[in-house]
Design a protein around this motif. Structure first.
Motif, PDB file in Angstrom:
ATOM      1  N   TYR A   1       0.740  -1.281   0.224  1.00 10.04           N
ATOM      2  CA  TYR A   1      -0.052  -0.222  -0.575  1.00 10.04           C
ATOM      3  C   TYR A   1       0.458   1.153   0.090  1.00 10.04           C
ATOM      4  CZ  TYR A   1       0.822  -0.796   4.976  1.00 10.04           C
ATOM      5  OH  TYR A   1       0.867  -1.046   6.253  1.00 10.04           O
ATOM      6  N   ILE A   2       0.000   2.549  -0.349  1.00 12.46           N
ATOM      7  CA  ILE A   2       0.573   3.365  -0.487  1.00 12.46           C
ATOM      8  C   ILE A   2       1.382   4.317   0.543  1.00 12.46           C
ATOM      9  CG2 ILE A   2       1.284   3.899  -2.909  1.00 12.46           C
ATOM     10  CD1 ILE A   2      -1.518   5.060  -2.748  1.00 12.46           C
ATOM     11  N   GLY A   3       0.179   3.916   1.492  1.00 11.44           N
ATOM     12  CA  GLY A   3       0.234   5.023   2.734  1.00 11.44           C
ATOM     13  C   GLY A   3      -1.871   4.845   3.193  1.00 11.44           C
ATOM     14  N   TYR A   4      -2.167   5.495   4.010  1.00  7.94           N
ATOM     15  CA  TYR A   4      -3.102   5.489   5.221  1.00  7.94           C
ATOM     16  C   TYR A   4      -4.298   6.498   4.537  1.00  7.94           C
ATOM     17  CZ  TYR A   4      -1.773   1.577   8.419  1.00  7.94           C
ATOM     18  OH  TYR A   4      -1.728   0.471   8.944  1.00  7.94           O
ATOM     19  N   THR A   5      -5.545   6.358   4.452  1.00 10.78           N
ATOM     20  CA  THR A   5      -5.980   7.893   3.885  1.00 10.78           C
ATOM     21  C   THR A   5      -5.964   8.950   5.380  1.00 10.78           C
ATOM     22  OG1 THR A   5      -8.146   7.119   5.331  1.00 10.78           O
ATOM     23  CG2 THR A   5      -7.828   6.430   3.789  1.00 10.78           C
ATOM     24  N   SER A   6      -5.226   8.929   6.438  1.00 10.00           N
ATOM     25  CA  SER A   6      -5.275   9.424   7.163  1.00 10.00           C
ATOM     26  C   SER A   6      -3.363  10.208   6.977  1.00 10.00           C
ATOM     27  CB  SER A   6      -5.109   9.227   8.393  1.00 10.00           C
ATOM     28  OG  SER A   6      -4.305   8.012   9.063  1.00 10.00           O
ATOM     29  N   ASP A   7      -2.727   9.805   6.108  1.00 12.60           N
ATOM     30  CA  ASP A   7      -1.346  10.414   6.146  1.00 12.60           C
ATOM     31  C   ASP A   7      -1.396  10.934   5.366  1.00 12.60           C
ATOM     32  OD1 ASP A   7      -0.704   7.987   7.220  1.00 12.60           O
ATOM     33  OD2 ASP A   7      -0.253   6.537   5.206  1.00 12.60           O
ATOM     34  N   ALA A   8      -0.226  12.047   5.935  1.00 14.16           N
ATOM     35  CA  ALA A   8       0.118  13.789   6.034  1.00 14.16           C
ATOM     36  C   ALA A   8       0.500  13.611   4.154  1.00 14.16           C
ATOM     37  CB  ALA A   8       0.599  14.905   6.258  1.00 14.16           C
ATOM     38  N   ASP A   9       1.187  13.131   4.062  1.00 15.66           N
ATOM     39  CA  ASP A   9       1.796  12.987   2.520  1.00 15.66           C
ATOM     40  C   ASP A   9       1.298  11.668   1.474  1.00 15.66           C
ATOM     41  OD1 ASP A   9       2.798  10.363   4.065  1.00 15.66           O
ATOM     42  OD2 ASP A   9       4.367  10.457   3.398  1.00 15.66           O
ATOM     43  N   ILE A  10      -0.473  11.326   2.175  1.00 10.74           N
ATOM     44  CA  ILE A  10      -1.129  10.885   1.011  1.00 10.74           C
ATOM     45  C   ILE A  10      -1.678  10.835  -0.367  1.00 10.74           C
ATOM     46  CG2 ILE A  10      -3.327  11.205   1.555  1.00 10.74           C
ATOM     47  CD1 ILE A  10      -1.638   7.514   0.668  1.00 10.74           C
ATOM     48  N   TYR A  11      -1.270  12.462  -0.593  1.00 10.90           N
ATOM     49  CA  TYR A  11      -1.986  12.845  -1.430  1.00 10.90           C
ATOM     50  C   TYR A  11      -1.200  12.721  -2.517  1.00 10.90           C
ATOM     51  CZ  TYR A  11      -5.807  14.852   0.974  1.00 10.90           C
ATOM     52  OH  TYR A  11      -7.045  14.592   1.823  1.00 10.90           O
ATOM     53  N   GLY A  12      -0.360  13.238  -1.996  1.00 12.51           N
ATOM     54  CA  GLY A  12       2.004  13.341  -2.772  1.00 12.51           C
ATOM     55  C   GLY A  12       2.105  11.996  -3.650  1.00 12.51           C
ATOM     56  N   LYS A  13       1.758  10.946  -2.933  1.00 14.61           N
ATOM     57  CA  LYS A  13       2.290   9.665  -3.206  1.00 14.61           C
ATOM     58  C   LYS A  13       1.307   9.110  -3.799  1.00 14.61           C
ATOM     59  CE  LYS A  13       4.275   7.981   0.932  1.00 14.61           C
ATOM     60  NZ  LYS A  13       4.566   7.213   2.662  1.00 14.61           N
ATOM     61  N   LEU A  14      -0.496   9.385  -4.123  1.00 16.94           N
ATOM     62  CA  LEU A  14      -1.317   9.204  -5.053  1.00 16.94           C
ATOM     63  C   LEU A  14      -1.260   9.906  -6.246  1.00 16.94           C
ATOM     64  CD1 LEU A  14      -4.029   7.637  -5.465  1.00 16.94           C
ATOM     65  CD2 LEU A  14      -5.075   9.521  -4.768  1.00 16.94           C
ATOM     66  N   ALA A  15      -0.353  11.076  -6.221  1.00 20.60           N
ATOM     67  CA  ALA A  15       0.170  11.820  -7.413  1.00 20.60           C
ATOM     68  C   ALA A  15       1.256  10.980  -8.280  1.00 20.60           C
ATOM     69  CB  ALA A  15      -0.382  12.864  -7.397  1.00 20.60           C
ATOM     70  N   ASP A  16       2.006  10.449  -7.434  1.00 22.32           N
ATOM     71  CA  ASP A  16       3.478  10.226  -7.932  1.00 22.32           C
ATOM     72  C   ASP A  16       2.479   8.907  -8.781  1.00 22.32           C
ATOM     73  OD1 ASP A  16       5.404  12.031  -6.902  1.00 22.32           O
ATOM     74  OD2 ASP A  16       5.065  10.653  -5.656  1.00 22.32           O
ATOM     75  N   ALA A  17       1.767   7.675  -7.799  1.00 23.53           N
ATOM     76  CA  ALA A  17       1.531   6.350  -8.080  1.00 23.53           C
ATOM     77  C   ALA A  17       0.421   6.827  -9.512  1.00 23.53           C
ATOM     78  CB  ALA A  17       0.738   5.617  -7.168  1.00 23.53           C
ATOM     79  N   TYR A  18      -0.438   7.853  -9.437  1.00 21.11           N
ATOM     80  CA  TYR A  18      -0.895   7.563 -11.041  1.00 21.11           C
ATOM     81  C   TYR A  18      -0.008   8.551 -12.019  1.00 21.11           C
ATOM     82  CZ  TYR A  18      -4.737   9.639 -14.214  1.00 21.11           C
ATOM     83  OH  TYR A  18      -5.639   9.793 -14.981  1.00 21.11           O
ATOM     84  N   ASN A  19       0.972   9.174 -11.811  1.00 23.44           N
ATOM     85  CA  ASN A  19       1.074   9.764 -12.919  1.00 23.44           C
ATOM     86  C   ASN A  19       2.703   9.115 -13.211  1.00 23.44           C
ATOM     87  OD1 ASN A  19       0.216  12.647 -13.081  1.00 23.44           O
ATOM     88  ND2 ASN A  19       1.432  13.372 -11.369  1.00 23.44           N
ATOM     89  N   THR A  20       3.530   8.452 -12.617  1.00 21.13           N
ATOM     90  CA  THR A  20       4.251   7.101 -13.578  1.00 21.13           C
ATOM     91  C   THR A  20       3.515   6.139 -13.731  1.00 21.13           C
ATOM     92  OG1 THR A  20       4.347   6.187 -11.064  1.00 21.13           O
ATOM     93  CG2 THR A  20       5.795   8.294 -11.529  1.00 21.13           C
ATOM     94  N   SER A  21       2.454   5.927 -14.162  1.00 22.27           N
ATOM     95  CA  SER A  21       1.554   4.858 -14.648  1.00 22.27           C
ATOM     96  C   SER A  21       1.038   5.161 -15.703  1.00 22.27           C
ATOM     97  CB  SER A  21       0.133   4.358 -13.989  1.00 22.27           C
ATOM     98  OG  SER A  21      -0.952   5.193 -14.053  1.00 22.27           O
ATOM     99  N   ASP A  22       1.389   4.281 -17.038  1.00 20.79           N
ATOM    100  CA  ASP A  22       0.867   4.478 -18.324  1.00 20.79           C
ATOM    101  C   ASP A  22      -0.466   3.336 -18.709  1.00 20.79           C
ATOM    102  OD1 ASP A  22       3.023   6.438 -19.405  1.00 20.79           O
ATOM    103  OD2 ASP A  22       4.147   5.150 -18.273  1.00 20.79           O
ATOM    104  N   ILE A  23      -1.000   4.102 -19.918  1.00 19.54           N
ATOM    105  CA  ILE A  23      -1.384   2.298 -20.125  1.00 19.54           C
ATOM    106  C   ILE A  23      -0.968   1.841 -20.214  1.00 19.54           C
ATOM    107  CG2 ILE A  23      -2.437   1.756 -22.556  1.00 19.54           C
ATOM    108  CD1 ILE A  23      -3.781   4.968 -23.220  1.00 19.54           C
ATOM    109  N   ILE A  24      -0.927   0.504 -20.482  1.00 20.59           N
ATOM    110  CA  ILE A  24      -0.798  -1.301 -20.243  1.00 20.59           C
ATOM    111  C   ILE A  24      -0.608  -2.129 -21.424  1.00 20.59           C
ATOM    112  CG2 ILE A  24      -1.198  -3.396 -19.279  1.00 20.59           C
ATOM    113  CD1 ILE A  24      -2.604  -1.858 -16.287  1.00 20.59           C
ATOM    114  N   GLN A  25      -0.020  -2.145 -22.048  1.00 22.81           N
ATOM    115  CA  GLN A  25       0.639  -3.053 -22.663  1.00 22.81           C
ATOM    116  C   GLN A  25       1.001  -4.577 -22.561  1.00 22.81           C
ATOM    117  OE1 GLN A  25       0.244  -2.335 -25.468  1.00 22.81           O
ATOM    118  NE2 GLN A  25      -0.419  -0.262 -25.381  1.00 22.81           N
TER     119      GLN A  25
END
Length: 456
Positions: A215-239
């Motif tokens: 898991y990237i973290g907990y909903t309550s983590d102060a840095d959860i939004y940054g981790k979520l953005a990193d995970a989304y931005n480094t994902s691509d269309i899957i091949q």
């Protein structure tokens, strides 16, 4: 891609099946999502018990744990099969219920003595010697110089005097690596291993090997939004060309109206009874969803699982606009197969009550009921998709037909229960070497209506 998704809903062939699921290479952000070795507490002990029970059927009785029982469960979490050799133990016959586990562990070098003492109480130090090797930390342990070893042993009240060098090194490595949680330091010297310690060691072994929860973290983590953005931005269309050949053919033959691709290296491995999966395509929606759960006092682990949604884009919808996150390929009849970047958010809640609270929150704040509706989080869908692997009140059972090909990739087809057998049979005809499993899941009513071709 809500506008396209609405067109997909209106295409009229939703009665059989919609979503599938399979993958991406691991990004740095997602690799970092593997949990660190846990420090035990009352809460985590309960969590360990539940994980081991649900995933492996392991439940130590409180009180004495025998060495044989521990060896048996070590072999189980390591998925060890029968040993190729048949070692002759001095005190354990081949007819013992512990023999096959002991033989497999001996073959792997996790136990090194031919004297097992299976029926004797498991000593804490013996459990640690076994766990260090089972976790793959032997080389680390045996690199320890004397001074480093002595310093580590002081933390658990030990002196290296009277211990062999390798034994002292292994205890030291158990301390420094976190294999031995700090809450158990006082339970090592001269004591038998408790059921809690045995369970904690099993989970720590899995964690060190990357086979516990992700898991990237907990909903309550102060840095959860940054981790979520990193995970989304480094994902691509899957091949996944080999698997896509099969599922794209299914699209062309109208066996299904859509599928998703996923990669099992991102799987959260959460406890099913406490977990919900929520699918969407928009990062802003995910960020606001986390904020919404925080505002409702719901704390949960969060894993980001990338997926690619594929479906038929009809030519009468107009010329498709391609972007980095949305691609199309024209097929023989003039229509297109569209591939859209999406994601699943896996939530593992602290308790069943919080899991049950999720749906009322979504229906109030993230379920669109009219075009001009206000008071919703960004990019809310008419038919939100969230589901549970275990039965829940006010959710409706459908079937997940999971299709696994070579490697890490898989597809999972969500269908109504009645046509699921025909869908699975159709996939068997389209490709060889596919592992197809059908099992129930429970979805929200709006998505069930979506599968039925209903608008709300």
């Amino acid at each position: 891609m809500m506008n396209v998704r609405n067109k997909w809903i209106l295409s009229g062939s939703l009665a059989l099946s919609l979503l599938f699921s399979a993958a991406l290479p691991l990004s740095a952000a997602q690799a970092a999502a593997t949990p660190t070795v846990l420090q035990s507490s009352t809460t985590s002990i309960t969590e360990y018990e539940q994980f081991l029970q649900e995933k492996f059927g392991i439940a130590f009785q409180q009180g004495t744990v025998t060495k044989g029982q521990f060896l048996q469960q070590i072999a189980k979490v390591l998925h060890l099969g029968d040993a190729k050799s048949q070692p002759v133990f001095s005190d354990l016959g081949a007819d013992s219920p512990y023999y096959s586990s002991a033989a497999a562990l001996y073959e792997q070098g996790i136990i090194t003595s031919l004297k097992i003492e299976a029926d004797k109480p498991l000593q804490a130090t013996s459990a640690l010697y076994i766990a260090v090797k089972a976790a793959g930390l032997a080389e680390l342990a045996h690199s320890y110089p004397q001074s480093k070893t002595t310093d580590a042993l002081k933390q658990i009240g030990y002196s290296p005097a009277g211990l062999s060098l390798s034994a002292a090194q292994e205890l030291a490595a158990a301390v420094h690596s976190g294999l031995l949680p700090s809450s158990f330091y006082k339970e090592v010297k001269g004591k038998a291993a408790s059921a809690d310690l045995a369970e904690a060691l099993l989970v720590q072994i899995l964690s060190i090997k990357g086979e516990y929860k992700h898991y990237i973290g907990y909903t309550s983590d102060a840095d959860i939004y940054g981790k979520l953005a990193d995970a989304y931005n480094t994902s691509d269309i899957i091949q996944s060309p080999e698997l896509q050949t099969v599922v794209d053919t299914a699209l062309k033959q109208n066996l299904v109206t859509g599928y998703n691709l996923k990669d099992n290296r991102f799987d959260a491995n959460f406890v099913d009874s406490l977990t919900l999966t929520y699918g969407h395509d928009n990062l802003k929606h995910a960020v606001q969803l986390i904020g919404l759960l925080r505002s409702e006092g719901i704390r949960a682990k969060v894993q980001f699982e990338p997926k690619t949604s594929a479906f038929i884009y009809l030519k009468e919808w107009g010329e498709p606009v391609q972007t980095e996150n949305y691609k199309v390929v024209q097929i023989e009849n003039g229509n297109y197969i569209a591939y859209a970047k999406e994601y699943d958010l896996k939530f593992e809640f602290a308790n069943a009550a919080d899991k049950a609270r999720f749906q009322p929150v979504i229906l109030q704040y993230a379920k669109k009921n009219s075009e001009d509706q206000t008071g919703l989080i960004a990019s809310s869908w008419w038919q939100p998709l969230y589901y549970s692997a275990t039965k829940l009140d006010d959710y409706i059972q459908i079937t997940n037909n999971k299709i696994t090909g070579a490697g890490h990739y898989y597809a999972q087809s969500f269908s109504l229960n009645e046509p699921s057998a025909a869908i699975a049979e159709g996939f068997k005809k389209l490709g060889t070497g596919l592992d197809i499993q059908s099992y129930p899941i429970w979805v929200d009513k709006p998505f069930f209506n979506y599968l039925n071709g209903e608008s709300l």
